[in-house]
Write a protein that holds these residues in place. Structure first.
Motif, PDB file in Angstrom:
ATOM      1  N   SER A 114       0.845  -1.191   0.000  1.00 35.53           N
ATOM      2  CA  SER A 114       0.000   0.000   0.000  1.00 35.53           C
ATOM      3  C   SER A 114       0.881   1.242   0.000  1.00 35.53           C
ATOM      4  O   SER A 114       1.872   1.318   0.735  1.00 35.53           O
ATOM      5  CB  SER A 114      -0.922   0.004   1.224  1.00 35.53           C
ATOM      6  N   GLU A 115       0.493   2.212  -0.822  1.00 34.27           N
ATOM      7  CA  GLU A 115       1.211   3.477  -0.914  1.00 34.27           C
ATOM      8  C   GLU A 115       0.206   4.620  -0.833  1.00 34.27           C
ATOM      9  O   GLU A 115      -0.995   4.426  -1.018  1.00 34.27           O
ATOM     10  CB  GLU A 115       1.982   3.574  -2.234  1.00 34.27           C
ATOM     11  N   PHE A 116       0.718   5.824  -0.579  1.00 34.46           N
ATOM     12  CA  PHE A 116      -0.116   7.019  -0.667  1.00 34.46           C
ATOM     13  C   PHE A 116       0.801   8.223  -0.868  1.00 34.46           C
ATOM     14  O   PHE A 116       1.532   8.610   0.040  1.00 34.46           O
ATOM     15  CB  PHE A 116      -0.976   7.198   0.595  1.00 34.46           C
ATOM     16  N   HIS A 117       0.756   8.772  -2.090  1.00 34.99           N
ATOM     17  CA  HIS A 117       1.605   9.913  -2.413  1.00 34.99           C
ATOM     18  C   HIS A 117       1.011  10.644  -3.606  1.00 34.99           C
ATOM     19  O   HIS A 117       0.034  10.177  -4.212  1.00 34.99           O
ATOM     20  CB  HIS A 117       3.040   9.462  -2.709  1.00 34.99           C
ATOM     21  N   GLY A 118       1.579  11.799  -3.936  1.00 31.86           N
ATOM     22  CA  GLY A 118       1.069  12.591  -5.049  1.00 31.86           C
ATOM     23  C   GLY A 118      -0.169  13.384  -4.699  1.00 31.86           C
ATOM     24  O   GLY A 118      -0.873  13.871  -5.594  1.00 31.86           O
ATOM     25  N   PHE A 119      -0.496  13.531  -3.422  1.00 35.06           N
ATOM     26  CA  PHE A 119      -1.705  14.236  -2.989  1.00 35.06           C
ATOM     27  C   PHE A 119      -1.457  15.745  -2.919  1.00 35.06           C
ATOM     28  O   PHE A 119      -0.316  16.221  -2.967  1.00 35.06           O
ATOM     29  CB  PHE A 119      -2.171  13.706  -1.631  1.00 35.06           C
ATOM     30  N   ILE A 120      -2.543  16.496  -2.784  1.00 40.09           N
ATOM     31  CA  ILE A 120      -2.472  17.947  -2.651  1.00 40.09           C
ATOM     32  C   ILE A 120      -1.745  18.301  -1.356  1.00 40.09           C
ATOM     33  O   ILE A 120      -1.975  17.680  -0.312  1.00 40.09           O
ATOM     34  CB  ILE A 120      -3.881  18.568  -2.638  1.00 40.09           C
ATOM     35  N   THR A 121      -0.889  19.303  -1.422  1.00 38.84           N
ATOM     36  CA  THR A 121      -0.272  19.846  -0.217  1.00 38.84           C
ATOM     37  C   THR A 121      -0.517  21.348  -0.157  1.00 38.84           C
ATOM     38  O   THR A 121      -0.591  22.020  -1.191  1.00 38.84           O
ATOM     39  CB  THR A 121       1.252  19.577  -0.195  1.00 38.84           C
ATOM     40  N   ASP A 122      -0.687  21.858   1.057  1.00 35.20           N
ATOM     41  CA  ASP A 122      -0.808  23.298   1.258  1.00 35.20           C
ATOM     42  C   ASP A 122      -0.091  23.666   2.551  1.00 35.20           C
ATOM     43  O   ASP A 122       0.664  22.849   3.107  1.00 35.20           O
ATOM     44  CB  ASP A 122      -2.280  23.752   1.249  1.00 35.20           C
ATOM     45  N   GLU A 123      -0.337  24.875   3.034  1.00 38.21           N
ATOM     46  CA  GLU A 123       0.405  25.335   4.202  1.00 38.21           C
ATOM     47  C   GLU A 123       0.063  24.563   5.468  1.00 38.21           C
ATOM     48  O   GLU A 123       0.776  24.679   6.486  1.00 38.21           O
ATOM     49  CB  GLU A 123       0.183  26.836   4.440  1.00 38.21           C
ATOM     50  N   TYR A 124      -1.009  23.759   5.441  1.00 42.48           N
ATOM     51  CA  TYR A 124      -1.399  22.999   6.628  1.00 42.48           C
ATOM     52  C   TYR A 124      -1.027  21.517   6.531  1.00 42.48           C
ATOM     53  O   TYR A 124      -1.346  20.737   7.431  1.00 42.48           O
ATOM     54  CB  TYR A 124      -2.906  23.114   6.862  1.00 42.48           C
ATOM     55  N   THR A 125      -0.408  21.117   5.444  1.00 41.60           N
ATOM     56  CA  THR A 125      -0.099  19.707   5.234  1.00 41.60           C
ATOM     57  C   THR A 125       1.169  19.308   5.985  1.00 41.60           C
ATOM     58  O   THR A 125       2.214  19.943   5.835  1.00 41.60           O
ATOM     59  CB  THR A 125       0.085  19.409   3.735  1.00 41.60           C
ATOM     60  N   THR A 126       1.050  18.264   6.792  1.00 42.92           N
ATOM     61  CA  THR A 126       2.221  17.687   7.469  1.00 42.92           C
ATOM     62  C   THR A 126       2.441  16.232   7.086  1.00 42.92           C
ATOM     63  O   THR A 126       3.505  15.673   7.355  1.00 42.92           O
ATOM     64  CB  THR A 126       2.066  17.777   9.001  1.00 42.92           C
TER      65      THR A 126
END
Length: 287
Positions: free
Chosen positions: A151-163
């Motif tokens: 299982s993987e999870f990447h390439g998602f939206i990031t913004d100033e609140y993403t950790t």
């Protein structure tokens, strides 16, 4: 200001029923939880307190017990169909009946001895109305699954609140709630269908290299629909039961995805449906 009565229904929730079939020295056990909901000509009950169109919820409870004694339970879909059709046919004021049943599994340990299964709960919901439209939804809940890799999870939206950091190797765990809609109310294949759909859900979860829980959801629904022609729609609710790798560096230890903290909340909740292109309209809002 003008107000009016909106959609409404009433019924008896969670009538607990245990039915023992005594086949000589060998007994058979059915342990179910039955909820009935009726709707129809109920305006007077709400607006003026006139109960002449109301079948008491206590009567609905008694009907469950009487039908178990007279007809047995059998497959829970069949039992729900009998109850729903009875309520609509027996009372002119009732136009639609919804019967939902949960079944709790028991494993035989002797001719009349059983141990309660710790696994998932089998479910069904039946809708039946005065126009003769019947819909049967089979399902299950609390089917806990886990893949320790793949299982993987990447390439998602990031913004100033993403950790959240991208993951290329993570634990994927969930507790499946699933419902599937039958193309007909013919009860001859309910038991076989339940086993086949359950197997499809398990196989697709295990065999899908997941880039997201959404992708896994679709794969599970697609596998069930392509394998089981008697169903036309699958709906799934998959909570993401997060497993976080514990930082062991303060103790001079590495942690190559071997030691995890299993968090119970908050959790991601992924929900969706998969249906055949030619699936008929269900005619009601799924719950």
């Amino acid at each position: 200001m003008t107000v009016r009565l909106g959609a409404n229904r009433y019924g008896k929730a969670e009538t607990r029923l245990v039915h023992v079939v005594r086949d000589g020295p060998v007994h058979h056990l059915k342990d179910v939880n039955v909820s009935t909901s009726l709707s129809g000509d109920m305006e007077a009950a709400h607006l003026t307190g006139d109960n002449s169109a109301v079948l008491p919820t206590d009567t609905q409870k008694n009907t469950v017990y009487v039908f178990a004694r007279r007809h047995g339970v059998g497959e829970i879909e069949e039992f729900a169909l009998r109850l729903a059709r009875h309520f609509v046919a027996a009372q002119h004021s009732i136009h639609h009946a919804r019967v939902a049943i949960e079944e709790y599994g028991w494993t035989r340990t002797g001719p009349h001895s059983f141990v309660r299964d710790g696994g998932e709960v089998r479910t069904c919901v039946v809708h039946h109305d005065r126009d003769g439209r019947t819909t049967v939804l089979s399902g299950l809940k609390d089917l806990v699954l886990l893949n320790s890799t793949g299982s993987e999870f990447h390439g998602f939206i990031t913004d100033e609140y993403t950790t959240l950091q991208p993951a290329t190797d993570r634990v994927l765990a969930t507790a499946v709630t699933a419902q599937w809609r039958h193309t007909s109310a013919d009860g001859s294949a309910f038991a076989k269908s339940y086993g086949e759909v359950r197997r499809c859900l398990l196989d697709a979860f295990a065999q899908t290299h997941s880039l997201s829980l959404q992708q896994t959801l679709y794969a599970m629904g697609e596998r069930a629909l392509t394998t089981c022609p008697e169903i036309c729609e699958v709906r799934l609710s998959l909570p993401n039961k997060h497993h976080f790798a514990v930082d062991l560096s303060p103790f001079g230890l590495d942690n190559d995805n071997e030691v995890f903290h299993a968090a119970d909340r908050p959790y991601g909740l992924i929900e969706g449906g998969v249906l055949r292109e030619d699936a008929p309209d269900a005619g009601f809002a799924w719950e």
